[in-house]
Design a protein around this motif. Structure first.
Motif, PDB file in Angstrom:
ATOM      1  N   PHE A  59      -6.575  -5.899 -10.848  1.00 55.34           N
ATOM      2  CA  PHE A  59      -5.200  -6.371 -10.660  1.00 55.34           C
ATOM      3  C   PHE A  59      -4.185  -5.687 -11.570  1.00 55.34           C
ATOM      4  O   PHE A  59      -3.002  -5.651 -11.241  1.00 55.34           O
ATOM      5  N   LEU A  64       2.149  -5.279  -7.632  1.00 47.98           N
ATOM      6  CA  LEU A  64       2.367  -6.692  -7.354  1.00 47.98           C
ATOM      7  C   LEU A  64       2.749  -6.917  -5.896  1.00 47.98           C
ATOM      8  O   LEU A  64       2.372  -7.930  -5.298  1.00 47.98           O
ATOM      9  N   VAL A  67      -0.262  -7.434  -3.839  1.00 50.73           N
ATOM     10  CA  VAL A  67      -0.852  -8.762  -4.031  1.00 50.73           C
ATOM     11  C   VAL A  67      -0.109  -9.779  -3.173  1.00 50.73           C
ATOM     12  O   VAL A  67      -0.720 -10.624  -2.498  1.00 50.73           O
ATOM     13  N   TYR A  96      -1.622 -11.822 -10.591  1.00 47.75           N
ATOM     14  CA  TYR A  96      -1.223 -10.546 -11.181  1.00 47.75           C
ATOM     15  C   TYR A  96      -0.995 -10.665 -12.688  1.00 47.75           C
ATOM     16  O   TYR A  96      -1.535  -9.891 -13.478  1.00 47.75           O
TER      17      TYR A  96
END
Length: 215
Positions: A59, A64, A67, A96
């Motif tokens: 991650f 981001l 995600v 994240y």
């Protein structure tokens, strides 16, 4: 210039209120998950270390936005039932940010002398007791500045949620465009709003540093 704010106060109020909620909830959850992952990274159990390392490497190196896209779109393709867009955004931000919190916590743990842990284990304390009673209380004193930077970044990252049907501060320009308002002035007011939110975090960081400083 002021009329852009006053005439559209409802948009700014609701947008920034949701931003604050996103930030606070995600910060708390990221702190909890990141601390657990940090404990995994220093655990004597190889499987736990592998889980912590794999999570962080995955991650920290994933944008981001991806995600968010996975939780909002990919999860539906996998028939995973997700709650409201707000809680989905909280989940994305938490997943994240916790990777960065984990590394901060791990670096704080590594500042503690190994001799303290060895002495604690010599008197019969378990790994969990050593971690929670001896290591983490001292580690948190050392990680105040970097942890504050992670949370300031989290606050700014909440704007990504605007691209995924979450009506927070990042969605204000689109709504203002529909009202034919000046976009430059809109962005200036949004920037001022984030400064108002970030400056108290900076003062809180300095206060926490003074309170936790070792004489």
């Amino acid at each position: 210039m002021l009329s852009v704010l006053t005439d559209n106060w409802d948009l700014f109020r609701d947008g920034f209120w949701l931003t604050i909620r996103l930030f606070l909830v995600s910060a708390v959850l990221s702190m909890v998950l990141g601390t657990v992952l940090g404990a995994f990274r220093v655990s004597p159990v190889p499987a736990l270390r592998a889980v912590g390392t794999g999570y962080v490497n995955t991650f920290r190196n994933t944008p981001l936005t991806l995600v968010f896209a996975f939780l909002f779109f990919g999860a539906a393709k996998m028939d995973l039932a997700l709650p409201s867009p707000y809680w989905t955004a909280v989940g994305a931000l938490t997943i994240y940010t916790s990777a960065f919190v984990c590394e901060v916590v791990r670096s704080g743990i590594n500042t503690i002398s190994p001799g303290q842990s060895e002495a604690a284990r010599a008197v019969g304390m378990t790994f969990f007791q050593v971690l929670t009673l001896i290591v983490l209380p001292q580690a948190f004193r050392a990680i105040v500045p970097p942890l504050s930077s992670v949370f300031i970044a989290l606050l700014k990252n909440t704007t990504i949620a605007a691209g995924f049907s979450v009506v927070e501060a990042g969605s204000i320009p689109a709504a203002m465009s529909e009202r034919s308002e000046n976009q430059l002035l809109t962005l200036i007011w949004i920037a001022i709003g984030f400064l108002i939110l970030i400056v108290p975090l900076m003062f809180l960081q300095r206060w926490a540093e003074r309170r936790t400083a070792v004489a």
